[in-house]
Design an enzyme around this catalytic site. Structure first.
Site, mmCIF file in Angstrom:
data_model
loop_
_atom_site.group_PDB
_atom_site.id
_atom_site.type_symbol
_atom_site.label_atom_id
_atom_site.label_comp_id
_atom_site.label_asym_id
_atom_site.label_seq_id
_atom_site.Cartn_x
_atom_site.Cartn_y
_atom_site.Cartn_z
ATOM 1 N N GLU A 34 50.882 -5.074 35.242
ATOM 2 C CA GLU A 34 49.478 -5.422 35.453
ATOM 3 C C GLU A 34 48.689 -4.787 34.322
ATOM 4 O O GLU A 34 48.598 -3.565 34.231
ATOM 5 C CB GLU A 34 48.949 -4.925 36.804
ATOM 6 N N GLU A 94 53.010 -1.220 43.817
ATOM 7 C CA GLU A 94 52.276 0.045 43.711
ATOM 8 C C GLU A 94 52.510 0.966 44.905
ATOM 9 O O GLU A 94 51.585 1.303 45.650
ATOM 10 C CB GLU A 94 50.776 -0.217 43.541
#
Length: 672
Positions: free
Chosen positions: A304, A144
């Site tokens: 995710e 991320e």
């Protein structure tokens, strides 16, 4: 592309004696992949230069015994404390000059040269060890990028790198001064070395050209850092795909450019964590459509996927029974080729002990595990049907990071965001039981019949030519307020608005203003007098071509009677201009007409605002998804001859219709 189903697994959090039991439960849930290793640097390299892959090898072997392969994460998102202590210059600094220290993650500066040798060492060692491993299906780089306000750094590393970036772009400092207009407020620079990053100053009103270039530079810096790892992995393991878990509509990194060197785009998706909005299907749908556009419409991996209650110190709403399955099917419907839930088991310690996984803290299978196992059984049967299919639409929204940044710098009216316009167009297509692609300004538009460019303020000559050519060749384009108002360096165009789009649209704009977000003006449509509300902005439009049609006018204030929506034919196509933000009713009326006119209609749809429809296709094979996000049953009518693959719907006696219950999913194969 193969289909994958699994979860993020952190074996380093649990006793090794637990691993085999976890692997068995995963296999029983239908898993064929896990993501692993992305925060395990200290375990993989306990001492500098001494690598220990034995524990990970044992875990991967146990997973392989159950038919489960792995996506390996490079652990560079959280460099060990020993490195930070030795090189404090690696830490980020905020705009106030404060060090953003150790204790969470993403605490490194992307431009810290001292960090690069350590990155090369750990990633190189992992690549060499696992380059031929049959269980490794791919790599996730870092984690991320940009999360938790970590895109921008104001340290001396970044200052020097920014100066180098500007020198490479402009060549001379005089060119920088010209582009930014530094004559204003006597801000002229005499050398590249004199240029600062946009740190705290007297006014938080930095030069908009400087701010835009700093955002471009920061995005490029992240891409350069990532590509260090891409090059290492591709050289050592050319057959293993590389990805990164991006964050949908996150707007601080140009994901189109970031994705150029990736083999597959990645997404993290948490529908019950909607950042200030009520939980809704439109936000995650936009995340999916945006991610699909990062690689030109190719399938992507959800690295995710929400599986439990999200939260740090404060918890968000828990997914209710059936919601996890519904959100999973939304991901598949929009083109995901991998579903990797976050996380397998909820951590009992650390910063994410309230970020829940499939298993609760106890590790005992419960309601969520049972729901995941049901999805796994359905996935196993559905995967062969989905392999090789993609999502394609006849309409596209152009999402521009440059314009997103420009509106973040200068939002025009308090609280306005560029993505608000993108969402307004996008929601229309989800509500009407259709779909839409989200693409870059540089994408190939030739297969689209309708293209929408929200808030296209910054445009270069190439994009202007592309818009004209698209319309001339028979396409329909929709432009709206602020279109063509800025040059690529974020200066205002010294010409009558809408600048280069004036001849195409057959309009001119001299006067304009903001409408506060809490206020509204009236708009009346010319064909039937139907009214709607206008928000955010108004342009006082004058038509300059007798062929320009006025479709709606403002009904209130001093600009009453001025065109609010116009249309002009050009070549074999048409160009619309919307001089404000229409409410949902007004947007629907406009887009109903534009879609019908352009032929941007789907192969199959459901006339219900809470039933989401998406179609995956390959050749003449079409797989349709209908997902009921509402609280009541909805009526759907599949095409004749369709074959049900997953079906919660029940027949309605005496009709060819089906009743789809709340949280219900219908998946079927059909031919157009």
């Amino acid at each position: 592309m193969a289909m994958y189903f699994g979860a993020c697994y952190y074996p380093e959090h649990w006793p090794e004696s637990r691993w085999a039991h976890d692997a068995k439960l995963m296999r029983e849930a239908g898993f064929n992949v896990v993501r692993i290793g992305e925060f395990a640097w200290n375990d993989l390299e306990p001492e500098e230069g001494r690598f220990d892959f034995a524990w990970l090898d044992r875990c991967i072997a146990l997973l392989a015994d159950e038919g489960i392969r792995v996506i390996l994460g490079t652990p560079t998102a959280s460099p060990p404390k020993r490195i930070m202590d030795r090189h404090p210059e690696i830490y980020k600094r905020d705009m106030y000059g404060h060090i953003r220290g150790f204790g969470t993650r993403m605490h490194y500066c992307f431009n810290a040269e001292a960090y690069v040798p350590y990155v090369r060492s750990i990633v190189g060692a992992m690549a060499e060890h696992y380059k031929n491993h049959p269980s490794v299906i791919g790599w996730q780089i870092d984690n991320e990028f940009g999360c938790s306000d970590t895109t921008w750094c104001y340290c001396d590393n970044c200052k020097a790198a920014f100066q180098r970036w500007l020198r490479a772009k402009y060549g001379t400092v005089e060119a920088v001064n010209e582009a930014w207009g530094t004559v204003v407020w006597n801000n002229r620079y005499e050398s590249f070395e004199a240029i600062e990053t946009p740190k705290l100053t007297v006014y938080q009103l930095h030069n908009p050209g400087l701010q835009l270039d700093f955002r471009r530079f920061s995005s490029d810096a992240i891409r350069a850092f990532m590509n260090i790892q891409v090059e290492l992995l591709r050289a050592a393991a050319p057959g293993q795909p590389i990805t990164h878990n991006m964050m949908g509509t996150f707007n601080e990194i140009d994901y189109y450019k970031l994705s150029e060197t990736l083999d597959v785009a990645g997404l993290d998706i948490y529908p019950n964590f909607p950042n200030g909005e009520a939980i809704n299907p439109y936000t995650p749908a936009l995340f999916h459509d945006a991610t699909r556009g990062f690689k030109g419409g190719a399938g992507y991996w959800v690295l995710e996927h929400q599986s439990g209650t999200p939260g740090g110190n404060i918890m968000k709403p828990t997914p209710k029974p059936g919601e996890l399955r519904r959100w999973t099917y939304q991901s598949l419907a929009h083109g995901a080729d991998a579903i990797v839930y976050f996380r397998w088991r909820t951590a009992t310690f650390g910063a994410e002990e309230y970020w829940h996984g499939i298993l609760q803290h106890s590790g005992v299978p419960g309601r969520k595990y049972d729901e995941v196992r049901r999805v796994g059984q359905e996935f196993a049967a559905l995967a062969p049907e989905l392999e090789g299919t993609v999502v394609r639409h006849r309409a596209a929204i152009v999402r521009s990071f440059e314009n997103d940044w420009a509106f973040a710098i200068q939002p025009h009216t308090p609280g306005y965001e560029y993505l608000r316009g993108v969402k307004n167009y996008h929601r229309y297509f989800i509500e009407r039981g259709d779909g839409v692609d989200v693409v870059s300004p540089e994408a190939d538009w030739s297969e689209y019949r309708l293209v929408m460019l929200p808030n296209a303020a910054i445009v270069d000559d190439a994009l202007v030519r592309k818009v004209y050519r698209f319309v001339e060749d028979g396409g329909t384009v929709i432009l709206d307020f602020r279109a063509g108002s800025k040059l690529p360096d974020n200066r205002m165009r010294p010409e009558v608005l809408p600048g280069p789009f004036g001849p195409l649209l057959g309009i001119a704009i001299d006067d304009y203003g903001v409408i506060p977000l809490e206020d509204a003006q009236g708009v009346s449509f010319a064909d039937d007098g139907e009214t709607c509300q206008a928000r955010v902005w108004y342009d006082v439009v004058e038509t300059t071509d007798p062929e320009t049609e006025i479709l709606a006018v403002f009904a209130t204030d001093y600009f009453a009677g001025a065109p609010a929506v116009t249309r002009r034919r050009a070549g074999r196509g048409a160009a619309y201009y919307v001089a404000t933000e229409l409410d949902r009713g007004g947007m629907a009326k406009l887009l109903d007409r534009a879609c019908e006119e352009a032929g941007a209609t789907p192969a199959w749809r459901v006339e219900h605002p809470e039933v989401e429809v998406s179609i995956r296709e390959a050749g003449d094979r079409r797989i349709a998804f209908a997902i009921n996000h509402g609280t009541e049953s909805a009526v759907v009518r599949p095409p004749a001859g369709s074959v049900t693959l997953v079906g919660d719907a029940t027949p309605i006696e005496g009709t060819d219709e089906l009743s789809l219950p709340p949280n219900g999913v219908l998946v079927f194969r059909f031919s157009e």
